[in-house]
Design an enzyme around this catalytic site. Structure first.
Site, PDB file in Angstrom:
ATOM      1  N   LYS A 130       0.861  -1.194   0.000  1.00  0.00           N
ATOM      2  CA  LYS A 130       0.000   0.000   0.000  1.00  0.00           C
ATOM      3  C   LYS A 130       0.886   1.228   0.000  1.00  0.00           C
ATOM      4  O   LYS A 130       2.034   1.180   0.474  1.00  0.00           O
ATOM      5  CB  LYS A 130      -0.873   0.018   1.259  1.00  0.00           C
ATOM      6  CG  LYS A 130      -2.106   0.874   1.131  1.00  0.00           C
ATOM      7  CD  LYS A 130      -3.220   0.167   0.395  1.00  0.00           C
ATOM      8  CE  LYS A 130      -4.423   1.030   0.159  1.00  0.00           C
ATOM      9  NZ  LYS A 130      -5.551   0.280  -0.390  1.00  0.00           N
ATOM     10  N   GLY A 166     -20.273   6.998   2.320  1.00  0.00           N
ATOM     11  CA  GLY A 166     -19.363   7.284   1.210  1.00  0.00           C
ATOM     12  C   GLY A 166     -20.128   7.324  -0.100  1.00  0.00           C
ATOM     13  O   GLY A 166     -21.184   6.667  -0.236  1.00  0.00           O
ATOM     14  N   GLY A 186     -18.010   7.573  -3.181  1.00  0.00           N
ATOM     15  CA  GLY A 186     -16.887   7.622  -4.115  1.00  0.00           C
ATOM     16  C   GLY A 186     -16.929   6.421  -5.041  1.00  0.00           C
ATOM     17  O   GLY A 186     -17.999   5.869  -5.325  1.00  0.00           O
ATOM     18  N   ASN A 187     -15.756   6.006  -5.491  1.00  0.00           N
ATOM     19  CA  ASN A 187     -15.678   4.933  -6.481  1.00  0.00           C
ATOM     20  C   ASN A 187     -16.402   3.672  -6.024  1.00  0.00           C
ATOM     21  O   ASN A 187     -17.190   3.085  -6.764  1.00  0.00           O
ATOM     22  CB  ASN A 187     -14.201   4.637  -6.790  1.00  0.00           C
ATOM     23  CG  ASN A 187     -14.056   3.459  -7.715  1.00  0.00           C
ATOM     24  OD1 ASN A 187     -13.952   2.326  -7.278  1.00  0.00           O
ATOM     25  ND2 ASN A 187     -14.120   3.714  -9.008  1.00  0.00           N
TER      26      ASN A 187
HETATM   27  P1  NAD Z   1     -13.141   7.727  -2.856  1.00  0.00           P
HETATM   28  O1  NAD Z   1     -12.105   8.728  -2.524  1.00  0.00           O
HETATM   29  O2  NAD Z   1     -13.545   7.544  -4.276  1.00  0.00           O
HETATM   30  O3  NAD Z   1     -14.477   8.026  -1.997  1.00  0.00           O
HETATM   31  C1  NAD Z   1     -14.461   8.143  -0.600  1.00  0.00           C
HETATM   32  C2  NAD Z   1     -15.855   8.586  -0.156  1.00  0.00           C
HETATM   33  O4  NAD Z   1     -15.892   8.586   1.272  1.00  0.00           O
HETATM   34  C3  NAD Z   1     -16.222  10.008  -0.594  1.00  0.00           C
HETATM   35  O5  NAD Z   1     -17.580  10.053  -0.971  1.00  0.00           O
HETATM   36  C4  NAD Z   1     -15.993  10.833   0.666  1.00  0.00           C
HETATM   37  O6  NAD Z   1     -16.794  12.009   0.697  1.00  0.00           O
HETATM   38  C5  NAD Z   1     -16.446   9.829   1.712  1.00  0.00           C
HETATM   39  N1  NAD Z   1     -15.960  10.119   3.065  1.00  0.00           N
HETATM   40  C6  NAD Z   1     -14.694  10.370   3.475  1.00  0.00           C
HETATM   41  N2  NAD Z   1     -14.681  10.581   4.807  1.00  0.00           N
HETATM   42  C7  NAD Z   1     -15.959  10.449   5.228  1.00  0.00           C
HETATM   43  C8  NAD Z   1     -16.599  10.540   6.502  1.00  0.00           C
HETATM   44  N3  NAD Z   1     -15.912  10.798   7.604  1.00  0.00           N
HETATM   45  N4  NAD Z   1     -17.947  10.357   6.560  1.00  0.00           N
HETATM   46  C9  NAD Z   1     -18.655  10.086   5.452  1.00  0.00           C
HETATM   47  N5  NAD Z   1     -18.104   9.973   4.227  1.00  0.00           N
HETATM   48  C10 NAD Z   1     -16.773  10.140   4.125  1.00  0.00           C
HETATM   49  O7  NAD Z   1     -12.632   6.346  -2.220  1.00  0.00           O
HETATM   50  P2  NAD Z   1     -12.994   4.875  -2.685  1.00  0.00           P
HETATM   51  O8  NAD Z   1     -12.007   4.452  -3.708  1.00  0.00           O
HETATM   52  O9  NAD Z   1     -14.440   4.762  -2.944  1.00  0.00           O
HETATM   53  O10 NAD Z   1     -12.614   4.043  -1.357  1.00  0.00           O
HETATM   54  C11 NAD Z   1     -13.493   3.947  -0.247  1.00  0.00           C
HETATM   55  C12 NAD Z   1     -12.993   2.857   0.691  1.00  0.00           C
HETATM   56  O11 NAD Z   1     -12.906   1.621  -0.026  1.00  0.00           O
HETATM   57  C13 NAD Z   1     -11.607   3.081   1.293  1.00  0.00           C
HETATM   58  O12 NAD Z   1     -11.555   2.470   2.573  1.00  0.00           O
HETATM   59  C14 NAD Z   1     -10.696   2.312   0.337  1.00  0.00           C
HETATM   60  O13 NAD Z   1      -9.460   1.940   0.932  1.00  0.00           O
HETATM   61  C15 NAD Z   1     -11.577   1.111   0.073  1.00  0.00           C
HETATM   62  N6  NAD Z   1     -11.257   0.385  -1.159  1.00  0.00           N
HETATM   63  C16 NAD Z   1     -11.231   1.016  -2.359  1.00  0.00           C
HETATM   64  C17 NAD Z   1     -10.951   0.286  -3.503  1.00  0.00           C
HETATM   65  C18 NAD Z   1     -10.984   0.904  -4.876  1.00  0.00           C
HETATM   66  O14 NAD Z   1     -10.863   0.151  -5.859  1.00  0.00           O
HETATM   67  N7  NAD Z   1     -11.167   2.198  -5.011  1.00  0.00           N
HETATM   68  C19 NAD Z   1     -10.669  -1.085  -3.408  1.00  0.00           C
HETATM   69  C20 NAD Z   1     -10.741  -1.700  -2.157  1.00  0.00           C
HETATM   70  C21 NAD Z   1     -11.043  -0.958  -1.034  1.00  0.00           C
END
Ligand code: NAD
Length: 428
Positions: free
Chosen positions: A107, A219, A221-222
């Protein structure tokens, strides 16, 4: 609110220690697996658009590569710490192992807030990160990918810098690249869809029908956006979504009891998953302050933001109706909350199983990049579904056979495989 008393690395080590004891692992293997093999801390000087130089702190941690090259995302976040990266690298090792792909765990991160950087400044930061670590990553060594607040555009800048340094095309060094530039179709959907593939299987086992289920998600996001999309396609209803409000420095929950349409909500969402509060109110969303997502009267909770979000104190207020928690985020549940969840008999799909779709598709991307032959989206998603479903069934099968908590069952499978690889290589 997140519970910052918990250090994610200590949580990851404590979870490991319990299972290592259960598996009676030899002390050498335990010592090796509870810490990263290698870690890199470095500074990244970036010339800002105003001509000044700003210095950022960057990390890369390779937890274990006994089963294959280290693999894991790069997070840009103002509250990133070395211990968060260590924990996430360790969870990546278990994640790749539980879905049985030939990769280890790594990571990376940078302490920064990309929302306050221009595109050109972000590009220089990405290139600077690669310059500091280029000798220690590579298609057969360590393969980064996107994570919180990084995306395909960041991966392409990083790839370009790596290839420029090495003087050759090496698309297998990074995954999550844009489609048409070595990226895989289905990668952006993969993590969120993977969460829902495992949830679909859990609901089948619990004799529950998605069309009768309502979910609340933290959340947007993605991960969350695609999880909402597929859950709706299965007939389910998402009635609440929360996200971080960058302007107010607080979280905010958006509620529509008869179901949120993710396509409509994406139109008022920024690239970092922040929803425009005023526009949401105009579109008849009920806007609630803070962490109301967890108090909603729903059947399913999907944390898909950050670690330490489900805590012993906010667990007290969750609806009696909640039957399943599908952990889209990494490490969203504190150890104290985990104990309460297990006592209440709520079914948990643990993070490193539920969100393994992203890394599984990243593995497919590497395979396609190496062949220089790319599959259709349907083929990618079908292979992803097969892999996620079979990993889910192996974990839930063990959970039933040994009467284990789902998180422990997933750990038993994942840690066993890595311990066997470490031992077979003669490392410990
Ligand atoms: P992202 O940056 O696309 O989205 C994150 C989201 O979380 C946003 O909508 C943000 O506003 C919200 N957020 C942040 N802090 C917050 C809080 N305190 N309260 C409410 N909402 C909050 O990130 P992502 O890629 O969607 O990743 C989200 C989680 O999934 C993370 O833990 C990441 O490690 C995990 N993850 C992501 C992937 C991937 O392929 N992107 C793969 C495995 C795990």
């Amino acid at each position: 609110m997140s519970d910052n008393r918990y250090n994610p690395y200590e949580t990851a080590q404590a979870q490991f220690d319990v299972i290592a004891g259960m598996l009676e692992l030899e002390s050498g293997i335990r010592e090796l697996l509870r810490r990263p093999l290698r870690e890199y801390h470095f500074t990244i000087p970036v010339r800002m658009d105003n001509g000044e130089v700003k210095v950022f702190q960057g990390f890369r941690v390779q937890h274990n590569d006994a089963r294959g090259p280290a693999k894991g995302g790069i997070r840009f976040h103002p509250e990133e710490t070395a211990d968060t990266v260590r924990a996430l690298a360790m969870w990546m090792t278990w994640k790749c192992s539980v879905v049985d792909i030939p990769l280890g765990g790594g990571k990376g991160g940078v302490i920064c807030d990309p929302r306050s950087l221009t595109d050109r400044e972000q590009e220089r930061l990405c290139r600077g990160w690669i310059r500091q670590i280029s000798k220690d990553i590579g298609p057969n060594r360590d393969v980064p990918a996107p994570d919180v607040m990084t995306s395909a555009k960041h991966m392409l800048w990083m790839l370009d810098e790596f290839e420029t340094i090495n003087g050759e095309r090496l698309p297998g060094v990074i995954t999550g690249k844009p489609v048409g530039m070595g990226g895989s179709l289905g990668r952006k959907e993969a993590t969120g869809f993977g969460v829902i593939y495992t949830l679909r299987e859990a609901l089948k086992e619990l004799n529950l029908k998605p069309e009768n289920m309502t979910a609340s998600i933290q959340g947007f996001g993605n991960v969350a956006q695609h999880a909402v999309q597929l859950f709706r396609e299965l007939g389910g209803t998402v009635s609440a979504i929360s996200c971080w409000d960058h302007k107010d420095c607080n979280s905010c929950t958006y509620v529509k009891k008869d179901g949120i349409n993710p396509k409509e909500l994406c139109e008022i969402t920024d690239p970092y998953g922040g929803i425009d509060k005023e526009k949401a109110a105009d579109m008849n969303y009920q806007v609630l302050p803070g962490d109301e997502w967890i108090n909603q009267d729903v059947d399913i909770l999907i944390p898909a933001a950050l670690e330490n979000q489900i805590t012993a104190s906010n667990m007290q207020n969750i609806s009696k109706r909640v039957k399943v928690i599908a952990e889209g985020a990494n490490g969203p549940t504190t150890p104290a909350a985990d104990k309460i969840i297990s006592e209440k008999g709520i079914f948990v799909i643990p993070d490193f199983l539920a969100n393994a779709g992203g890394v599984t598709c990243s593995y497919f991307e590497q395979v396609q990049s190496n062949m220089n032959y790319f599959w259709e989206k349907e083929e990618v998603l079908e292979k992803l579904d097969t892999k996620m479903t079979s990993a889910y069934k192996a974990v839930s099968g063990l959970d039933r056979k040994r009467k284990l908590y789902m998180r422990d069952a997933a750990y038993v499978i994942a840690i066993n495989r890595v311990a066997e690889a470490v031992s077979a290589r003669g490392w410990a």
